[in-house]
Design a protein around this motif. Sequence first.
Motif, PDB file in Angstrom:
ATOM      1  N   VAL A  62      36.723  10.038 -27.090  1.00 49.24           N
ATOM      2  CA  VAL A  62      36.130  10.380 -28.488  1.00 49.24           C
ATOM      3  C   VAL A  62      34.396  10.709 -28.136  1.00 49.24           C
ATOM      4  O   VAL A  62      34.048  10.115 -27.043  1.00 49.24           O
ATOM      5  N   ALA A  63      34.024  11.578 -28.975  1.00 43.73           N
ATOM      6  CA  ALA A  63      32.403  12.068 -28.743  1.00 43.73           C
ATOM      7  C   ALA A  63      32.217  12.262 -30.005  1.00 43.73           C
ATOM      8  O   ALA A  63      32.472  12.670 -30.957  1.00 43.73           O
ATOM      9  N   PHE A  64      30.725  11.991 -30.219  1.00 42.13           N
ATOM     10  CA  PHE A  64      30.090  12.201 -31.468  1.00 42.13           C
ATOM     11  C   PHE A  64      28.857  13.499 -31.321  1.00 42.13           C
ATOM     12  O   PHE A  64      28.343  13.699 -30.233  1.00 42.13           O
ATOM     13  N   ASP A  65      28.724  14.145 -32.284  1.00 42.75           N
ATOM     14  CA  ASP A  65      27.560  15.378 -32.311  1.00 42.75           C
ATOM     15  C   ASP A  65      26.472  14.753 -32.845  1.00 42.75           C
ATOM     16  O   ASP A  65      26.496  13.627 -33.507  1.00 42.75           O
ATOM     17  N   ASP A  66      25.671  15.484 -32.266  1.00 38.78           N
ATOM     18  CA  ASP A  66      24.205  15.202 -32.672  1.00 38.78           C
ATOM     19  C   ASP A  66      23.605  15.510 -33.998  1.00 38.78           C
ATOM     20  O   ASP A  66      22.689  15.127 -34.418  1.00 38.78           O
ATOM     21  N   SER A  67      24.461  15.935 -34.783  1.00 38.97           N
ATOM     22  CA  SER A  67      24.022  16.089 -36.305  1.00 38.97           C
ATOM     23  C   SER A  67      24.496  14.899 -37.034  1.00 38.97           C
ATOM     24  O   SER A  67      24.206  14.820 -38.163  1.00 38.97           O
ATOM     25  N   ASN A  68      25.314  14.076 -36.557  1.00 37.45           N
ATOM     26  CA  ASN A  68      25.903  12.796 -37.131  1.00 37.45           C
ATOM     27  C   ASN A  68      26.766  12.812 -37.941  1.00 37.45           C
ATOM     28  O   ASN A  68      27.311  11.992 -38.820  1.00 37.45           O
ATOM     29  N   THR A  69      27.415  13.930 -38.223  1.00 34.62           N
ATOM     30  CA  THR A  69      28.506  14.053 -39.241  1.00 34.62           C
ATOM     31  C   THR A  69      29.904  14.620 -38.726  1.00 34.62           C
ATOM     32  O   THR A  69      30.773  14.884 -39.388  1.00 34.62           O
ATOM     33  N   LYS A  70      29.887  14.604 -37.253  1.00 35.62           N
ATOM     34  CA  LYS A  70      31.383  15.359 -36.712  1.00 35.62           C
ATOM     35  C   LYS A  70      31.566  14.289 -35.420  1.00 35.62           C
ATOM     36  O   LYS A  70      30.702  13.719 -34.892  1.00 35.62           O
ATOM     37  N   TYR A  71      32.875  14.376 -35.370  1.00 37.06           N
ATOM     38  CA  TYR A  71      33.323  13.539 -34.051  1.00 37.06           C
ATOM     39  C   TYR A  71      34.455  14.286 -33.604  1.00 37.06           C
ATOM     40  O   TYR A  71      35.065  15.134 -34.204  1.00 37.06           O
ATOM     41  N   ASN A  99      41.051   7.868 -41.569  1.00 33.26           N
ATOM     42  CA  ASN A  99      41.407   9.133 -41.254  1.00 33.26           C
ATOM     43  C   ASN A  99      42.498   9.221 -40.494  1.00 33.26           C
ATOM     44  O   ASN A  99      42.896   8.248 -39.654  1.00 33.26           O
ATOM     45  N   TYR A 100      43.584  10.230 -40.841  1.00 31.68           N
ATOM     46  CA  TYR A 100      44.761  10.108 -40.110  1.00 31.68           C
ATOM     47  C   TYR A 100      44.833  11.257 -39.110  1.00 31.68           C
ATOM     48  O   TYR A 100      44.133  12.268 -39.313  1.00 31.68           O
ATOM     49  N   TYR A 118      47.259  13.721 -29.703  1.00 28.11           N
ATOM     50  CA  TYR A 118      46.241  14.021 -30.990  1.00 28.11           C
ATOM     51  C   TYR A 118      44.917  14.539 -30.581  1.00 28.11           C
ATOM     52  O   TYR A 118      44.642  13.971 -29.575  1.00 28.11           O
ATOM     53  N   SER A 119      44.606  15.738 -31.044  1.00 31.75           N
ATOM     54  CA  SER A 119      42.897  16.026 -31.026  1.00 31.75           C
ATOM     55  C   SER A 119      42.727  16.896 -32.147  1.00 31.75           C
ATOM     56  O   SER A 119      43.436  17.524 -32.801  1.00 31.75           O
ATOM     57  N   ALA A 120      41.341  16.606 -32.498  1.00 27.56           N
ATOM     58  CA  ALA A 120      40.691  17.250 -33.427  1.00 27.56           C
ATOM     59  C   ALA A 120      39.257  17.296 -33.287  1.00 27.56           C
ATOM     60  O   ALA A 120      38.925  16.166 -32.718  1.00 27.56           O
ATOM     61  N   GLU A 121      38.641  18.254 -34.021  1.00 22.86           N
ATOM     62  CA  GLU A 121      37.285  18.000 -34.455  1.00 22.86           C
ATOM     63  C   GLU A 121      37.035  17.790 -35.556  1.00 22.86           C
ATOM     64  O   GLU A 121      37.735  18.607 -36.474  1.00 22.86           O
ATOM     65  N   VAL A 122      36.381  16.747 -36.314  1.00 23.25           N
ATOM     66  CA  VAL A 122      36.441  16.366 -37.558  1.00 23.25           C
ATOM     67  C   VAL A 122      34.972  16.344 -38.042  1.00 23.25           C
ATOM     68  O   VAL A 122      34.041  15.722 -37.435  1.00 23.25           O
TER      69      VAL A 122
END
Length: 160
Positions: A62-71, A99-100, A118-122
């Motif tokens: 899992v990783a987080f983006d620097d805008s704090n609204t996406k992972y 979240n599912y 399972y994979s996605a950018e949320v």
Amino acid sequence: MTERSWGRRLTTSIALAITALAVTFLPATPAHATYGADQPVYVQVIANDGSGMQLARLEGTVAFDDSNTKYRYSLSLCWQSGAYPQPSFLIVVNGSTTNYPVWTGSTSATGCQQVALYSAEVNFGSAVYNLRFDVTAGWFSNSGYRTRTKSSGTYDNPFN
């Protein structure tokens, strides 16, 4: 010669004005978020009836983006031989929002009846402070049908 210079200056001025207007009114290309380092995810669910039966294993990143609204995540859920029916998991954002996961396919692996991918950018839409993965599996024991949910640790967003 002055007419020519005057005409050239007029043409240059008009071109500069049109360029300035275009820059003002055309939308800028949106900035792309930068993701931090992938954090490893691992959760093993074992029957808690004393049998030690392995039921499910969730692993990936899992990783987080620097805008704090996406992972983003890339995970595999191994359905181990003792589990029935197929295990599942949920993604818990900020300790309360569920979240599912997005199923992207299946594969096989040694020790697994099936491996679900399972994979996605949320885009969560608001600040993502942390994530947790809750894996649930069921099995039949001497005392009947049982289920167990095991939670991963909390994965903190390094950008907030």
